[in-house]
Design a protein around this motif. Sequence first.
Motif, short mmCIF file in Angstrom:
data_model
loop_
_atom_site.label_atom_id
_atom_site.label_comp_id
_atom_site.label_asym_id
_atom_site.label_seq_id
_atom_site.Cartn_x
_atom_site.Cartn_y
_atom_site.Cartn_z
N ILE A 1 -13.18 -16.72 17.82
CA ILE A 1 -14.30 -17.59 17.44
C ILE A 1 -14.71 -17.31 16.00
O ILE A 1 -14.90 -18.24 15.19
CB ILE A 1 -15.49 -17.39 18.39
N GLU A 2 -14.84 -16.04 15.66
CA GLU A 2 -15.22 -15.68 14.30
C GLU A 2 -14.16 -16.13 13.28
O GLU A 2 -14.49 -16.59 12.18
CB GLU A 2 -15.42 -14.17 14.19
N LYS A 7 -14.48 -19.98 12.71
CA LYS A 7 -15.64 -20.32 11.86
C LYS A 7 -15.38 -19.93 10.40
O LYS A 7 -15.75 -20.68 9.48
CB LYS A 7 -16.88 -19.61 12.38
N ALA A 8 -14.75 -18.79 10.18
CA ALA A 8 -14.48 -18.35 8.82
C ALA A 8 -13.43 -19.23 8.14
O ALA A 8 -13.51 -19.47 6.93
CB ALA A 8 -14.02 -16.90 8.83
N SER A 53 -9.79 -11.73 21.37
CA SER A 53 -10.98 -11.20 20.70
C SER A 53 -10.95 -11.54 19.21
O SER A 53 -9.91 -11.44 18.55
CB SER A 53 -11.04 -9.67 20.88
N GLY A 54 -12.09 -11.95 18.71
CA GLY A 54 -12.21 -12.29 17.30
C GLY A 54 -11.81 -13.71 16.96
O GLY A 54 -11.90 -14.11 15.80
#
Length: 327
Positions: free
Chosen positions: A76-77, A80-81, A73-74
């Motif tokens: 993908i974010e 991108k960051a 979880s988290g």
Amino acid sequence: MLLLQSHSRFLLQTLLNRVQNLDKAVELDYHWVEFDDVRYHVQVTMKNPHLVLLSVSLPTPPPEAIFLRGLPSGAIEAIKAAYGLVVQILDPPRDGFNLTLKLNLSKLSPDEEIRQSLLVKIASVREVVLGAPLRVVLKHLATRTVATAMDQLLALVHRPKESFFIIPEAERVTVVFPMRFSDSIDTVLATSFLQEFVEARRTAGLNNAPLCLWSPSPPLELKEAPSEALSANAGFVTFVIFPRHVEGKKLDRTVWNLSTFHAYVSYHVKCSEGFMHTRMRRRVESMIQTLDRAKPDLDKAKKSINNRSFKRLTLKELREGRSNSMH
């Protein structure tokens, strides 16, 4: 003690070579595996030498660890960051991999320092992906909050079919590692190493380090964990992380050190085992040399015997010698 580097050295070197030779059309197809069974695949084609396809296969998660579409979880974010427009996530990923990234090296910054920093971050994709859930928890700890709808006990994968556990609170985060080893010698060495590791925390120079505990049985914080996840032949290690441990730049280092703690212990256990084997071999060689020096020189004795000369006596000489001895 040696700390593991967060970036893959081979991946970083491959990316640096590509950046330095973007004008040269080459074809690359590299496969390799690094610690904790993280597999990489890098591809570059002659047609698009400025594009790099990077595929990553993560350790198989145990049932208690939650993966969303093959990723923690988290993740993908976090990707991108960390990478911005230089990296594109391919959906679906290549067969047999959890993640495939398309790197456009022509979009890298012309500033050498910024470019180098981003390449190191790309080479640290393991930390970015597997450490994403832990990073979210520790970011909230820095602000002394707990993420909404977050479970009281989180299981995060760090080895094939193995997890470690996080208990998030507003003022502290407790991290518990069940330590498992398949080799009996590794288990003994790791148990001794971990006990000394805890004792070292009590020295005066490490007062600001996270609190560290070891126990042969599961701590109370894991009472809600499934029983099959609590089999640990080298005991349980507990770290208590406070807000001061995740302030500013400390966050990245804390995330990496926690997510690779088992690999860190395994590395030092194998080094200790190799060192002892080397000492044993040297000791045996020394004893053999001592025994060799203590042996009689049989060749020299045999040679001296062979050098002796014998004279054949006649019957008259024998009689004369006998009569002389009687007188």
